[in-house]
Every structure is written in structure tokens, then in C-alpha cells.
Design a protein around this motif. Structure first.
Motif, PDB file in Angstrom:
ATOM      1  N   VAL A 243       8.869   1.728 -16.268  1.00  0.00           N
ATOM      2  CA  VAL A 243      10.275   1.540 -16.599  1.00  0.00           C
ATOM      3  C   VAL A 243      10.496   1.901 -18.070  1.00  0.00           C
ATOM      4  O   VAL A 243       9.679   1.564 -18.941  1.00  0.00           O
ATOM      5  CB  VAL A 243      10.708   0.082 -16.342  1.00  0.00           C
ATOM      6  CG1 VAL A 243      12.174  -0.120 -16.715  1.00  0.00           C
ATOM      7  CG2 VAL A 243      10.471  -0.285 -14.878  1.00  0.00           C
ATOM      8  N   VAL A 244      11.569   2.606 -18.329  1.00  0.00           N
ATOM      9  CA  VAL A 244      11.930   3.012 -19.689  1.00  0.00           C
ATOM     10  C   VAL A 244      12.739   1.879 -20.304  1.00  0.00           C
ATOM     11  O   VAL A 244      13.843   1.574 -19.845  1.00  0.00           O
ATOM     12  CB  VAL A 244      12.721   4.325 -19.662  1.00  0.00           C
ATOM     13  CG1 VAL A 244      13.136   4.740 -21.068  1.00  0.00           C
ATOM     14  CG2 VAL A 244      11.888   5.425 -19.000  1.00  0.00           C
ATOM     15  N   LEU A 245      12.184   1.259 -21.349  1.00  0.00           N
ATOM     16  CA  LEU A 245      12.779   0.053 -21.911  1.00  0.00           C
ATOM     17  C   LEU A 245      12.966   0.159 -23.418  1.00  0.00           C
ATOM     18  O   LEU A 245      12.161   0.818 -24.100  1.00  0.00           O
ATOM     19  CB  LEU A 245      11.875  -1.159 -21.635  1.00  0.00           C
ATOM     20  CG  LEU A 245      11.640  -1.540 -20.170  1.00  0.00           C
ATOM     21  CD1 LEU A 245      10.537  -2.588 -20.085  1.00  0.00           C
ATOM     22  CD2 LEU A 245      12.925  -2.047 -19.547  1.00  0.00           C
ATOM     23  N   PRO A 246      13.989  -0.503 -23.977  1.00  0.00           N
ATOM     24  CA  PRO A 246      14.108  -0.592 -25.436  1.00  0.00           C
ATOM     25  C   PRO A 246      12.853  -1.247 -26.022  1.00  0.00           C
ATOM     26  O   PRO A 246      12.252  -2.139 -25.401  1.00  0.00           O
ATOM     27  CB  PRO A 246      15.341  -1.485 -25.637  1.00  0.00           C
ATOM     28  CG  PRO A 246      16.130  -1.345 -24.377  1.00  0.00           C
ATOM     29  CD  PRO A 246      15.121  -1.173 -23.281  1.00  0.00           C
ATOM     30  N   LEU A 260      11.891  12.272 -16.880  1.00  0.00           N
ATOM     31  CA  LEU A 260      12.777  11.111 -16.888  1.00  0.00           C
ATOM     32  C   LEU A 260      13.576  11.096 -15.591  1.00  0.00           C
ATOM     33  O   LEU A 260      14.121  12.116 -15.172  1.00  0.00           O
ATOM     34  CB  LEU A 260      13.730  11.187 -18.083  1.00  0.00           C
ATOM     35  CG  LEU A 260      14.771  10.066 -18.210  1.00  0.00           C
ATOM     36  CD1 LEU A 260      14.103   8.727 -18.470  1.00  0.00           C
ATOM     37  CD2 LEU A 260      15.768  10.393 -19.322  1.00  0.00           C
ATOM     38  N   GLN A 261      13.641   9.915 -14.950  1.00  0.00           N
ATOM     39  CA  GLN A 261      14.416   9.755 -13.723  1.00  0.00           C
ATOM     40  C   GLN A 261      15.343   8.560 -13.865  1.00  0.00           C
ATOM     41  O   GLN A 261      15.062   7.638 -14.633  1.00  0.00           O
ATOM     42  CB  GLN A 261      13.490   9.571 -12.516  1.00  0.00           C
ATOM     43  CG  GLN A 261      12.622  10.785 -12.233  1.00  0.00           C
ATOM     44  CD  GLN A 261      11.857  10.681 -10.936  1.00  0.00           C
ATOM     45  OE1 GLN A 261      11.415   9.605 -10.548  1.00  0.00           O
ATOM     46  NE2 GLN A 261      11.693  11.808 -10.249  1.00  0.00           N
ATOM     47  N   ARG A 262      16.457   8.570 -13.098  1.00  0.00           N
ATOM     48  CA  ARG A 262      17.414   7.472 -13.211  1.00  0.00           C
ATOM     49  C   ARG A 262      17.923   7.068 -11.835  1.00  0.00           C
ATOM     50  O   ARG A 262      18.203   7.907 -10.979  1.00  0.00           O
ATOM     51  CB  ARG A 262      18.598   7.889 -14.089  1.00  0.00           C
ATOM     52  CG  ARG A 262      19.564   6.733 -14.379  1.00  0.00           C
ATOM     53  CD  ARG A 262      20.710   7.156 -15.274  1.00  0.00           C
ATOM     54  NE  ARG A 262      21.640   8.022 -14.567  1.00  0.00           N
ATOM     55  CZ  ARG A 262      22.557   8.766 -15.165  1.00  0.00           C
ATOM     56  NH1 ARG A 262      22.642   8.761 -16.484  1.00  0.00           N
ATOM     57  NH2 ARG A 262      23.376   9.515 -14.470  1.00  0.00           N
ATOM     58  N   ALA A 295      20.101  12.035 -18.315  1.00  0.00           N
ATOM     59  CA  ALA A 295      20.643  11.173 -19.364  1.00  0.00           C
ATOM     60  C   ALA A 295      21.798  11.812 -20.118  1.00  0.00           C
ATOM     61  O   ALA A 295      22.728  11.124 -20.543  1.00  0.00           O
ATOM     62  CB  ALA A 295      19.542  10.758 -20.337  1.00  0.00           C
ATOM     63  N   GLY A 296      21.748  13.115 -20.329  1.00  0.00           N
ATOM     64  CA  GLY A 296      22.849  13.814 -20.991  1.00  0.00           C
ATOM     65  C   GLY A 296      23.242  13.205 -22.314  1.00  0.00           C
ATOM     66  O   GLY A 296      22.433  13.116 -23.244  1.00  0.00           O
ATOM     67  N   ARG A 297      24.494  12.759 -22.426  1.00  0.00           N
ATOM     68  CA  ARG A 297      24.999  12.240 -23.700  1.00  0.00           C
ATOM     69  C   ARG A 297      24.340  10.912 -24.097  1.00  0.00           C
ATOM     70  O   ARG A 297      24.522  10.440 -25.211  1.00  0.00           O
ATOM     71  CB  ARG A 297      26.517  12.056 -23.621  1.00  0.00           C
ATOM     72  CG  ARG A 297      26.986  11.022 -22.605  1.00  0.00           C
ATOM     73  CD  ARG A 297      28.502  10.818 -22.682  1.00  0.00           C
ATOM     74  NE  ARG A 297      28.980   9.843 -21.722  1.00  0.00           N
ATOM     75  CZ  ARG A 297      29.384  10.133 -20.492  1.00  0.00           C
ATOM     76  NH1 ARG A 297      29.346  11.394 -20.077  1.00  0.00           N
ATOM     77  NH2 ARG A 297      29.811   9.190 -19.681  1.00  0.00           N
ATOM     78  N   ASN A 298      23.599  10.297 -23.179  1.00  0.00           N
ATOM     79  CA  ASN A 298      22.910   9.042 -23.485  1.00  0.00           C
ATOM     80  C   ASN A 298      21.545   9.278 -24.138  1.00  0.00           C
ATOM     81  O   ASN A 298      20.811   8.321 -24.395  1.00  0.00           O
ATOM     82  CB  ASN A 298      22.715   8.225 -22.205  1.00  0.00           C
ATOM     83  CG  ASN A 298      24.029   7.871 -21.549  1.00  0.00           C
ATOM     84  OD1 ASN A 298      24.878   7.227 -22.152  1.00  0.00           O
ATOM     85  ND2 ASN A 298      24.213   8.304 -20.301  1.00  0.00           N
TER      86      ASN A 298
END
Length: 373
Positions: A243-246, A260-262, A295-298
């Protein structure tokens, strides 16, 4: 005389006669390279260097009479030479190789694999590319001119991720929800220390970070452990499904691509096999394309020091998808190859010195609106 008018001269230091022969054949097969001499141990190497200083030295770690790490430190203290560590320890992910990079080695490669034609070709590509990158790296304040290179045909990110059509890309951008920011970073030669300088100042509460650093298989685990001990954020070698986490940085494992997947607003990484892309596996272009599509602009894309053009096309795709994009400037790069390509293609919204990258990440994370413009 510059490298554009002569071949790059390489000294090979390894106690195995078969390895010296294989390396000599690989290096000698490249039109930009030639073997100046070979040596079975550091003492013989010193005599060779007294006769002529090589442009690059390939050095094993496990050597008779004096180990390679001790020899490296002596060379760097007395007469610095660009050194590429070529060791079987890379296959085991040895922490000793991290010490070699800290001592001044430019790069690390595994010993050539000759068990199959594919492995031999991959070894040949990696070894020759490492020699060329080392030869024109900035070294103790000296910037050598880049050699004239004959670049072989190479696959792009299409081999792993199909590109979006313009209509599909516009549709994705229009429907894209805001999520937590994700930082995607690519680096190659000189990147191990560059990444440390970027990650070490970051506070524990920082955006999620995904990293592709060109490294041998297994070595990325030792690199991640080293950074984890030095940084406030968590740093680990990525595993499929992580998981991609802060507050967490995931480093692509050597010899595998990371995407990267969402799902909704939740991000994970996928670790996949596949061909070399832009002459590398893992490839920065693969990570950056996946970020542009999911993710684009994110997202924020950062391209650091390295030879070649891996990541330049992907960074442009990220910018076109609304991501904020950065390239490291020439003065602070060990090798101004990948960032230069990105800048020339208009992929970088901003060019900054290495010591400002961490600050730019902080500014981006705090910005109320993320944009690639």
C-alpha cells in the motif's frame, strides 16, 4: 583529447582469470570502450596505474593481498579514479557494496552472467552502460565531456503499459478525484547519494514516495535498509501489493518493474517482470507512465542524476497529465543525462539543484491545488 575522439580506457581488477577474460570480451565488443589492462589484485593494479591512468576501473571486492574496499579507499584518498564495483556480492545484496558507494564508487554491477544468451546480453548492456556513465561522471569537481555514444534500439514503456489515447487521457483527467499526493522519483548513476540527500531531510509526515533507482537485483534491499536507518520516513524495498502510504518510500526491486495502481482513492504498487525498457529494469519510464495514468494531477515527478534518457518521456507524460514535474540541474548532477533529456523535451516544469528537491516536495505537499503547469 576528449572521449568523443577516442575510446574510454578501462582497467579490470579481479582475481578470477575467467571473469577478467569475460569482462574483457564484453568491454572490447563495444565501439566506445577498450580494455587498457587487467590485474589479478590491487598491487598489480597499482603498477598498471603508474604506467597509465585509466578512465574507469572495474573492481571486485573479494581480492587477494588486499580487499577491494580497502583498495578503493586508498585510491580515492591518493589518486581518485572513477570506479565501478563488479562483484558477486551484488547478487546477495551485501551491505559492503553500500560502503563502497559511500567510499566513492560510481556504480555497482553484478559479475557477467553467461549461463544463457539473454542473461549474457543483459550483462553486456549493463556493464558497458556503467563504464560509459562512470567515464563522464562529475568526479571531485571535474566534469568530463560525455562520450559519443552509439545507442542501440530499445523498448519504451509501451512494452509494459499501453499508452492512453488523447481522448482516453482527457477522460481520465476529467474524472480524476483528488487524493493524497504521491511523489515519484527516478535516478541512475550518482542516484544513491542523491536520494539520500532528498529523503534524509523529509519529516516523518511526508507524502508517499515511489522510487526507481537503477540497481542490481537484491542490492535494492540493502539500499532501502540503509536509507530507512537514516531517514525519519519509512523506506523499504517494494513488494507486490504494498500500500502506498504517507510517510513511506517504496524502492523498486532490482530487475523488476514497479507500477502505481489505484482503486478508488487507495494506491498500491504492482511489481512485474518484463523486458528492459529504455535499457533498464526497473525503468523510470514505466513508473512515470503508470503515475500519469493513475494519479495525474495528484502526483509529482522528479528526475535525478543518471545517464541516458530513462524517465524523460515518462516525465513528459506526467506533466501532460497534470502532474508537477522537476528535474535536477546540471551543476548538482553526477551525470547530467536523464534530467537533460527531460528538460530538452519540455518535461520539467522546474529545474532545481539537488539540495532544493526536498524543499520542493514539502511545498508541493502543502499546496492547496496540485497542477503540472
Amino acid at each position: 583529447m576528449t572521449f568523443s575522439s577516442r575510446k574510454i580506457r578501462v582497467l579490470i581488477v579481479d582475481d578470477s582469470a575467467s571473469v577478467r577474460m569475460t569482462l574483457s570480451e564484453i568491454i572490447g565488443s563495444d565501439p566506445d570502450l577498450e580494455v587498457m589492462a587487467t590485474a589479478a589484485d590491487p598491487y598489480v593494479a597499482v603498477e598498471r596505474i603508474r604506467q597509465e591512468v585509466p578512465d574507469v576501473m572495474f573492481l571486485d571486492i573479494e581480492l587477494p593481498r588486499m580487499d577491494g574496499l580497502t583498495f578503493l579507499r586508498k585510491i580515492m584518498a591518493q589518486r581518485p579514479i572513477p570506479v565501478v564495483i563488479c562483484s558477486s556480492l551484488a547478487e546477495a545484496g551485501s551491505d559492503t557494496l553500500m560502503q563502497a558507494l559511500e567510499a566513492g564508487a560510481v556504480d555497482v554491477v553484478t559479475k557477467p552472467r553467461v549461463d544463457t544468451a539473454q542473461f549474457l546480453q543483459e550483462s553486456r548492456m549493463r556493464i558497458c552502460d556503467a563504464a560509459k556513465a562512470a567515464a563522464h561522471a562529475k568526479f571531485r569537481g571535474v566534469h568530463k565531456p560525455a562520450p559519443r555514444l552509439v545507442v542501440e534500439a530499445k523498448l519504451d514503456a509501451d512494452a509494459i503499459i499501453p499508452p492512453h489515447s488523447e481522448a482516453r487521457a482527457a477522460s481520465v483527467r476529467a474524472r480524476q478525484p483528488d487524493t493524497d499526493p504521491i511523489i515519484c522519483i527516478g535516478a541512475s548513476t550518482g542516484g544513491t547519494e542523491a536520494l539520500r540527500e532528498v529523503l534524509e531531510p523529509l519529516p516523518a509526515i511526508s507524502p508517499a514516495i515511489l522510487i526507481v533507482q537503477h540497481m542490481p537485483e537484491n542490492f535494492t534491499n540493502a539500499f532501502a535498509r540503509r536509507l530507512n536507518n537514516m531517514c525519519a520516513i519509512e523506506v523499504k524495498e517494494a513488494e507486490d501489493g504494498d500500500v502506498v502510504l504517507p510517510g513511506r518510500a517504496l524502492i523498486a526491486p532490482g530487475n523488476r518493474h514497479m507500477l502505481l495502481q489505484r482503486t478508488g482513492t487507495r494506491y498500491t504498487v504492482s511489481i512485474v517482470d518484463g523486458p528492459h525498457v529504455s535499457r533498464h529494469r526497473p525503468s523510470v519510464d514505466v513508473l512515470f507512465r503508470s503515475a500519469s495514468q493513475t494519479a495525474g494531477r495528484n502526483a509529482m515527478g522528479v528526475l535525478l542524476t543518471g545517464m541516458g534518457d530513462d524517465g524523460a518521456r515518462g516525465l513528459l507524460e506526467m506533466r501532460q497529465a497534470g502532474s508537477y514535474t522537476l528535474a535536477q540541474d546540471e551543476e548538482s548532477c553526477v551525470v547530467f543525462g536523464m534530467p537533460k533529456e527531460a528538460i530538452q523535451r519540455g518535461a520539467a516544469a522546474k529545474t532545481v539543484p539537488l539540495n532544493r528537491v526536498a524543499g520542493e516536495i514539502g511545498i508541493y505537499a502543502r499546496a492547496p491545488r496540485r497542477t503540472g503547469s
